[in-house]
Design a protein around this motif. Structure first.
Motif, short mmCIF file in Angstrom:
data_model
loop_
_atom_site.label_atom_id
_atom_site.label_comp_id
_atom_site.label_asym_id
_atom_site.label_seq_id
_atom_site.Cartn_x
_atom_site.Cartn_y
_atom_site.Cartn_z
N CYS A 14 53.94 46.55 69.38
CA CYS A 14 55.28 46.02 69.64
C CYS A 14 56.30 46.87 68.88
O CYS A 14 56.56 46.64 67.69
CB CYS A 14 55.37 44.56 69.18
SG CYS A 14 56.91 43.75 69.65
N PRO A 15 56.86 47.89 69.53
CA PRO A 15 57.76 48.83 68.85
C PRO A 15 58.90 48.12 68.12
O PRO A 15 59.59 47.26 68.69
CB PRO A 15 58.31 49.68 70.01
CG PRO A 15 57.23 49.63 71.04
CD PRO A 15 56.67 48.23 70.95
N GLY A 16 59.07 48.46 66.85
CA GLY A 16 60.16 47.90 66.06
C GLY A 16 59.79 46.71 65.22
O GLY A 16 60.59 46.25 64.41
N LEU A 17 58.58 46.17 65.38
CA LEU A 17 58.17 45.02 64.58
C LEU A 17 57.56 45.50 63.27
O LEU A 17 56.52 46.17 63.26
CB LEU A 17 57.17 44.14 65.34
CG LEU A 17 56.64 42.93 64.56
CD1 LEU A 17 57.78 42.03 64.09
CD2 LEU A 17 55.64 42.14 65.41
N ILE A 18 58.21 45.15 62.17
CA ILE A 18 57.76 45.54 60.84
C ILE A 18 57.19 44.31 60.15
O ILE A 18 57.79 43.22 60.18
CB ILE A 18 58.92 46.12 60.01
CG1 ILE A 18 59.50 47.36 60.70
CG2 ILE A 18 58.46 46.48 58.60
CD1 ILE A 18 60.80 47.85 60.09
N LEU A 19 56.03 44.46 59.53
CA LEU A 19 55.35 43.37 58.85
C LEU A 19 55.19 43.68 57.37
O LEU A 19 54.71 44.77 57.02
CB LEU A 19 53.98 43.12 59.48
CG LEU A 19 53.94 42.86 60.99
CD1 LEU A 19 52.50 42.80 61.50
CD2 LEU A 19 54.68 41.58 61.34
N ILE A 20 55.59 42.76 56.51
CA ILE A 20 55.41 42.90 55.07
C ILE A 20 54.45 41.81 54.61
O ILE A 20 54.72 40.62 54.80
CB ILE A 20 56.74 42.79 54.30
CG1 ILE A 20 57.79 43.74 54.87
CG2 ILE A 20 56.52 43.07 52.81
CD1 ILE A 20 59.16 43.62 54.20
N PRO A 73 68.69 43.81 62.62
CA PRO A 73 67.37 43.20 62.47
C PRO A 73 67.43 41.70 62.20
O PRO A 73 68.41 41.18 61.67
CB PRO A 73 66.78 43.94 61.26
CG PRO A 73 67.55 45.22 61.17
CD PRO A 73 68.92 44.90 61.66
N LEU A 74 66.34 41.04 62.56
CA LEU A 74 66.15 39.63 62.24
C LEU A 74 65.02 39.56 61.21
O LEU A 74 63.93 40.11 61.43
CB LEU A 74 65.79 38.83 63.49
CG LEU A 74 65.69 37.31 63.36
CD1 LEU A 74 65.99 36.64 64.71
CD2 LEU A 74 64.32 36.86 62.87
N PHE A 75 65.27 38.91 60.08
CA PHE A 75 64.28 38.76 59.01
C PHE A 75 63.67 37.36 59.08
O PHE A 75 64.40 36.36 59.06
CB PHE A 75 64.93 38.97 57.64
CG PHE A 75 65.35 40.39 57.37
CD1 PHE A 75 64.60 41.20 56.52
CD2 PHE A 75 66.48 40.93 57.97
CE1 PHE A 75 64.97 42.51 56.27
CE2 PHE A 75 66.87 42.24 57.72
CZ PHE A 75 66.11 43.04 56.88
N ILE A 112 56.53 38.44 55.66
CA ILE A 112 57.85 38.67 56.24
C ILE A 112 57.70 39.52 57.50
O ILE A 112 57.01 40.55 57.49
CB ILE A 112 58.80 39.38 55.24
CG1 ILE A 112 59.01 38.51 54.00
CG2 ILE A 112 60.14 39.71 55.90
CD1 ILE A 112 59.88 39.18 52.94
N CYS A 113 58.34 39.09 58.57
CA CYS A 113 58.46 39.89 59.80
C CYS A 113 59.90 40.37 59.91
O CYS A 113 60.83 39.58 59.70
CB CYS A 113 58.11 39.08 61.04
SG CYS A 113 56.45 38.40 61.08
N ILE A 114 60.08 41.63 60.26
CA ILE A 114 61.41 42.16 60.52
C ILE A 114 61.44 42.66 61.96
O ILE A 114 60.69 43.57 62.33
CB ILE A 114 61.78 43.30 59.55
CG1 ILE A 114 61.58 42.86 58.10
CG2 ILE A 114 63.23 43.74 59.78
CD1 ILE A 114 61.84 43.96 57.08
N PHE A 115 62.27 42.02 62.78
CA PHE A 115 62.34 42.36 64.19
C PHE A 115 63.48 43.35 64.41
O PHE A 115 64.65 43.04 64.19
CB PHE A 115 62.58 41.10 65.03
CG PHE A 115 61.48 40.07 64.90
CD1 PHE A 115 60.44 40.03 65.82
CD2 PHE A 115 61.49 39.15 63.86
CE1 PHE A 115 59.44 39.09 65.72
CE2 PHE A 115 60.48 38.20 63.74
CZ PHE A 115 59.45 38.17 64.67
N THR A 116 63.13 44.56 64.86
CA THR A 116 64.11 45.60 65.14
C THR A 116 63.78 46.20 66.51
O THR A 116 62.76 45.89 67.12
CB THR A 116 64.07 46.72 64.08
OG1 THR A 116 62.90 47.55 64.28
CG2 THR A 116 64.02 46.15 62.67
#
Length: 334
Positions: free
Chosen positions: A67-73, A206-208, A239-243
């Protein structure tokens, strides 16, 4: 007719009988899931030193490749950091902010939902009121009917949450990110969130999304429901960051998962006095004292042992010139 693969996956993971195979859900473990998680390099030294009691100094950060742009912490919070924001979401944020209790015409005798919940001794009535609260909105308030924000409908955004998210955004190289609105969702164990796209904001920032308490099976798909979604296992502190594309992808929560391990209590045998901690000036010292006191913390612990809290933070109106963190990392790896 559209082949609704998203709905099919939602029904599968929501099912109670037969139960779904939750081992299919991908947790944020870079070693276990190297085929879909690409590690990203971050510099946490950019964090304010005042957050050292709230956030860890080393983070595991990944780009979710499907899923391009989905960052997971993977849980960057200290146990104290988790407890602090759990308590704020329960006893403070629903006060003087819109909640679903008003839309359901549920009246309270006390000044707050949390205060009234503590007064109820009957277990059936206690469970009902505990599960009645499903959301509260902070900052700019989302209109659930029109799906838009009204610039005239807003309260002051919590300073502690604003500071936290801006610091995380700084580490992730989203320049000048300004938290302006948040939706805090409260999930009992039997709750779900249907598939949807977040499109109300008037900018593409982005949405955090911060998970606290019980775990969740989270589905993330594409721009249409004919794209089969991927199941993720989100645990407390993640944490998910949606970009980019992920910012407008269909997503849902078909199941809340009961866990036994309480990572938010891992430091309770080594408690530190709040007056000796390094804390941001924006943080509420009374809340810190409460979550450090085992007796006062118990009511909050009882709640998060049965429910999930999710904080979604957004920038609503103001466009900024972000540096694309994911693309920069891609360049570093080539």
């Amino acid at each position: 007719m559209e082949n609704d693969k998203f709905k099919e996956s939602f029904k599968y993971f929501k099912s109670r009988n037969p139960p779904p195979d939750l081992s299919l859900a991908i947790d944020i473990d870079g070693e276990k899931h190297q085929n879909v998680l690409c590690r990203l390099t971050v510099n946490t030294s950019l964090l304010s030193p005042s957050l050292s009691s709230i956030l860890k100094s080393e983070w595991d950060v990944f780009q979710f490749q499907p899923c391009p742009g989905l960052i997971l912490i993977r849980n960057p919070f200290t146990p104290l950091g988790q407890r602090y924001f759990m308590a704020r979401c329960l006893q403070n944020y629903p006060i003087k902010n819109p909640t679903n209790l008003q839309t359901k015409n549920i009246s309270l005798e006390k000044s707050s939902w949390w205060e009234e919940l503590q007064e109820i001794k009957d277990p059936v009535a206690h469970k009902k009121l505990r599960e009645d609260l499903r959301w509260t909105t902070l900052g700019y308030h989302h209109d659930w009917e029109t799906k838009v924000y009204d610039e005239k409908m807003r309260n002051e955004f919590p300073a502690d949450l604003e500071f936290l998210v801006k610091e995380i955004a700084k580490v992730m190289k989203f320049k000048e990110y300004q938290p302006e609105a948040a939706i805090v969702n409260y999930y009992p164990l039997n709750a779900t969130l249907a598939g949807h796209v977040d499109y109300s904001e008037k900018c593409n920032e982005p949405l955090f999304s911060i998970s606290l308490g019980q775990s969740a099976c989270f589905l993330i798909g594409g721009e249409t429901k004919d794209i089969k979604p991927h199941p993720l296992l989100l645990q407390s502190g993640d944490i998910c960051i949606f970009t980019e594309q992920s910012r407008f992808a269909y997503h849902a929560v078909p199941k809340i998962i009961k866990i036994e391990e309480k990572v938010w209590n891992e430091d309770k045998n080594n408690e530190t006095q709040s007056n000796s901690m390094n804390l941001p000036e924006y943080f509420d010292t009374k809340t810190v004292e409460i979550v450090q006191n085992s007796e006062q913390w118990k009511a909050f612990d009882d709640y998060v042992s049965l429910c999930r809290i999710n904080i979604n933070v957004r920038q609503v109106f103001k466009d900024v010139d972000d540096q694309n963190f994911v693309n920069e990392n891609k360049k570093m790896k080539t």
